[in-house]
Design a protein around this motif. Structure first.
Motif, PDB file in Angstrom:
ATOM      1  N   LYS A  68     -46.371  86.383  -3.311  1.00  0.00           N
ATOM      2  CA  LYS A  68     -47.593  86.992  -3.834  1.00  0.00           C
ATOM      3  C   LYS A  68     -48.680  85.925  -3.943  1.00  0.00           C
ATOM      4  N   PRO A  69     -49.931  86.332  -3.942  1.00  0.00           N
ATOM      5  CA  PRO A  69     -51.005  85.336  -4.116  1.00  0.00           C
ATOM      6  C   PRO A  69     -50.840  84.495  -5.380  1.00  0.00           C
ATOM      7  N   GLU A  70     -50.291  85.080  -6.416  1.00  0.00           N
ATOM      8  CA  GLU A  70     -50.101  84.329  -7.667  1.00  0.00           C
ATOM      9  C   GLU A  70     -48.998  83.278  -7.589  1.00  0.00           C
ATOM     10  N   ASP A  71     -48.276  83.240  -6.480  1.00  0.00           N
ATOM     11  CA  ASP A  71     -47.291  82.180  -6.257  1.00  0.00           C
ATOM     12  C   ASP A  71     -47.949  80.916  -5.705  1.00  0.00           C
ATOM     13  N   THR A  72     -49.221  81.005  -5.386  1.00  0.00           N
ATOM     14  CA  THR A  72     -49.936  79.844  -4.861  1.00  0.00           C
ATOM     15  C   THR A  72     -49.940  78.717  -5.890  1.00  0.00           C
ATOM     16  N   ALA A  73     -49.452  77.551  -5.471  1.00  0.00           N
ATOM     17  CA  ALA A  73     -49.328  76.416  -6.379  1.00  0.00           C
ATOM     18  C   ALA A  73     -48.806  75.210  -5.608  1.00  0.00           C
ATOM     19  N   VAL A  74     -48.828  74.069  -6.278  1.00  0.00           N
ATOM     20  CA  VAL A  74     -48.108  72.899  -5.782  1.00  0.00           C
ATOM     21  C   VAL A  74     -46.708  72.952  -6.387  1.00  0.00           C
ATOM     22  N   TYR A  75     -45.714  72.944  -5.520  1.00  0.00           N
ATOM     23  CA  TYR A  75     -44.324  73.021  -5.955  1.00  0.00           C
ATOM     24  C   TYR A  75     -43.706  71.630  -5.927  1.00  0.00           C
ATOM     25  N   SER A  76     -43.082  71.265  -7.042  1.00  0.00           N
ATOM     26  CA  SER A  76     -42.496  69.932  -7.164  1.00  0.00           C
ATOM     27  C   SER A  76     -41.016  70.040  -7.510  1.00  0.00           C
ATOM     28  N   CYS A  77     -40.262  69.095  -6.987  1.00  0.00           N
ATOM     29  CA  CYS A  77     -38.830  69.039  -7.214  1.00  0.00           C
ATOM     30  C   CYS A  77     -38.538  68.011  -8.310  1.00  0.00           C
ATOM     31  N   ASN A  78     -37.577  68.341  -9.149  1.00  0.00           N
ATOM     32  CA  ASN A  78     -37.157  67.436 -10.220  1.00  0.00           C
ATOM     33  C   ASN A  78     -35.653  67.250 -10.196  1.00  0.00           C
ATOM     34  N   ALA A  79     -35.236  66.002 -10.351  1.00  0.00           N
ATOM     35  CA  ALA A  79     -33.818  65.676 -10.497  1.00  0.00           C
ATOM     36  C   ALA A  79     -33.625  65.104 -11.895  1.00  0.00           C
ATOM     37  N   GLY A  93     -40.755  64.533  -7.183  1.00  0.00           N
ATOM     38  CA  GLY A  93     -41.351  64.372  -5.866  1.00  0.00           C
ATOM     39  C   GLY A  93     -42.856  64.453  -5.944  1.00  0.00           C
ATOM     40  N   GLN A  94     -43.496  64.279  -4.792  1.00  0.00           N
ATOM     41  CA  GLN A  94     -44.959  64.306  -4.730  1.00  0.00           C
ATOM     42  C   GLN A  94     -45.506  65.726  -4.756  1.00  0.00           C
ATOM     43  N   GLY A  95     -44.670  66.677  -4.418  1.00  0.00           N
ATOM     44  CA  GLY A  95     -45.106  68.068  -4.409  1.00  0.00           C
ATOM     45  C   GLY A  95     -45.473  68.542  -3.018  1.00  0.00           C
ATOM     46  N   THR A  96     -45.364  69.851  -2.835  1.00  0.00           N
ATOM     47  CA  THR A  96     -45.749  70.464  -1.573  1.00  0.00           C
ATOM     48  C   THR A  96     -46.565  71.727  -1.881  1.00  0.00           C
ATOM     49  N   GLN A  97     -47.644  71.895  -1.148  1.00  0.00           N
ATOM     50  CA  GLN A  97     -48.561  73.002  -1.414  1.00  0.00           C
ATOM     51  C   GLN A  97     -48.059  74.290  -0.786  1.00  0.00           C
ATOM     52  N   VAL A  98     -48.033  75.343  -1.579  1.00  0.00           N
ATOM     53  CA  VAL A  98     -47.736  76.685  -1.087  1.00  0.00           C
ATOM     54  C   VAL A  98     -48.971  77.544  -1.354  1.00  0.00           C
ATOM     55  N   THR A  99     -49.493  78.143  -0.304  1.00  0.00           N
ATOM     56  CA  THR A  99     -50.662  79.004  -0.427  1.00  0.00           C
ATOM     57  C   THR A  99     -50.322  80.368   0.145  1.00  0.00           C
ATOM     58  N   VAL A 100     -50.485  81.389  -0.683  1.00  0.00           N
ATOM     59  CA  VAL A 100     -50.210  82.763  -0.265  1.00  0.00           C
ATOM     60  C   VAL A 100     -51.542  83.496  -0.197  1.00  0.00           C
ATOM     61  N   SER A 101     -51.953  83.811   1.011  1.00  0.00           N
ATOM     62  CA  SER A 101     -53.270  84.407   1.201  1.00  0.00           C
ATOM     63  C   SER A 101     -53.324  85.136   2.537  1.00  0.00           C
ATOM     64  N   SER A 102     -54.097  86.210   2.558  1.00  0.00           N
ATOM     65  CA  SER A 102     -54.301  86.924   3.815  1.00  0.00           C
ATOM     66  C   SER A 102     -55.560  86.428   4.505  1.00  0.00           C
ATOM     67  N   ARG A 138     -43.793  74.389 -10.586  1.00  0.00           N
ATOM     68  CA  ARG A 138     -45.037  74.599  -9.864  1.00  0.00           C
ATOM     69  C   ARG A 138     -46.215  74.489 -10.824  1.00  0.00           C
ATOM     70  N   ARG A 139     -47.337  74.107 -10.235  1.00  0.00           N
ATOM     71  CA  ARG A 139     -48.584  74.043 -10.988  1.00  0.00           C
ATOM     72  C   ARG A 139     -49.676  74.696 -10.161  1.00  0.00           C
ATOM     73  N   ALA A 140     -50.197  75.779 -10.703  1.00  0.00           N
ATOM     74  CA  ALA A 140     -51.293  76.482 -10.050  1.00  0.00           C
ATOM     75  C   ALA A 140     -52.615  75.902 -10.555  1.00  0.00           C
ATOM     76  N   PRO A 141     -53.687  76.044  -9.789  1.00  0.00           N
ATOM     77  CA  PRO A 141     -54.979  75.513 -10.215  1.00  0.00           C
ATOM     78  C   PRO A 141     -55.383  76.031 -11.584  1.00  0.00           C
TER      79      PRO A 141
END
Length: 120
Positions: free
Chosen positions: A86-97, A111-120, A38-41
């Protein structure tokens, strides 16, 4: 289409759950080590979880006890079950083979990545 394709990201409230999927239909996935990064901003990419072709798993300290990586070689899919988000899990998650050749060198597919956003 890429060799690995992620899905399952989205917006979730703190404490919620998501399951990410990584499909690798054109790979002999049973010989690949698979991982989620994952890569967070504003931050560097980090390893979240890995599962070897033999099924051994490792996790980043920040997700231990909350995330679970698994693989279904017959379906050529890897999953990342994320609980107690948790909010700190917010990131783009990418898969690697990853496959290391016995005679040197390696194959790496992202992969291209998928966005995960944890927020209220």
């Amino acid at each position: 289409q890429g060799r690995v394709v992620e899905s399952g990201g989205g917006l979730v409230q703190p404490g919620g759950s998501l399951r990410l999927s990584c499909a690798a239909p054109s790979l002999a996935m049973d010989i690949y080590d698979m991982a989620w990064y994952r890569r967070a901003p504003g931050k560097q990419r980090e390893l979240v979880a890995q599962i070897t072709y033999e099924g051994h798993t490792t996790y980043a300290d920040s997700v231990k006890g909350r995330f679970t990586i698994s693989r279904d070689n017959a379906e050529k899919t890897v999953y990342l079950q994320m609980n107690s988000l948790k909010p700190e899990d917010t990131a783009v998650y990418s898969c690697n083979a990853h496959f290391t050749r016995a005679r040197g060198g390696a194959y790496d597919y992202w992969g291209q990545g998928t966005q995960v956003t944890v927020s209220s």
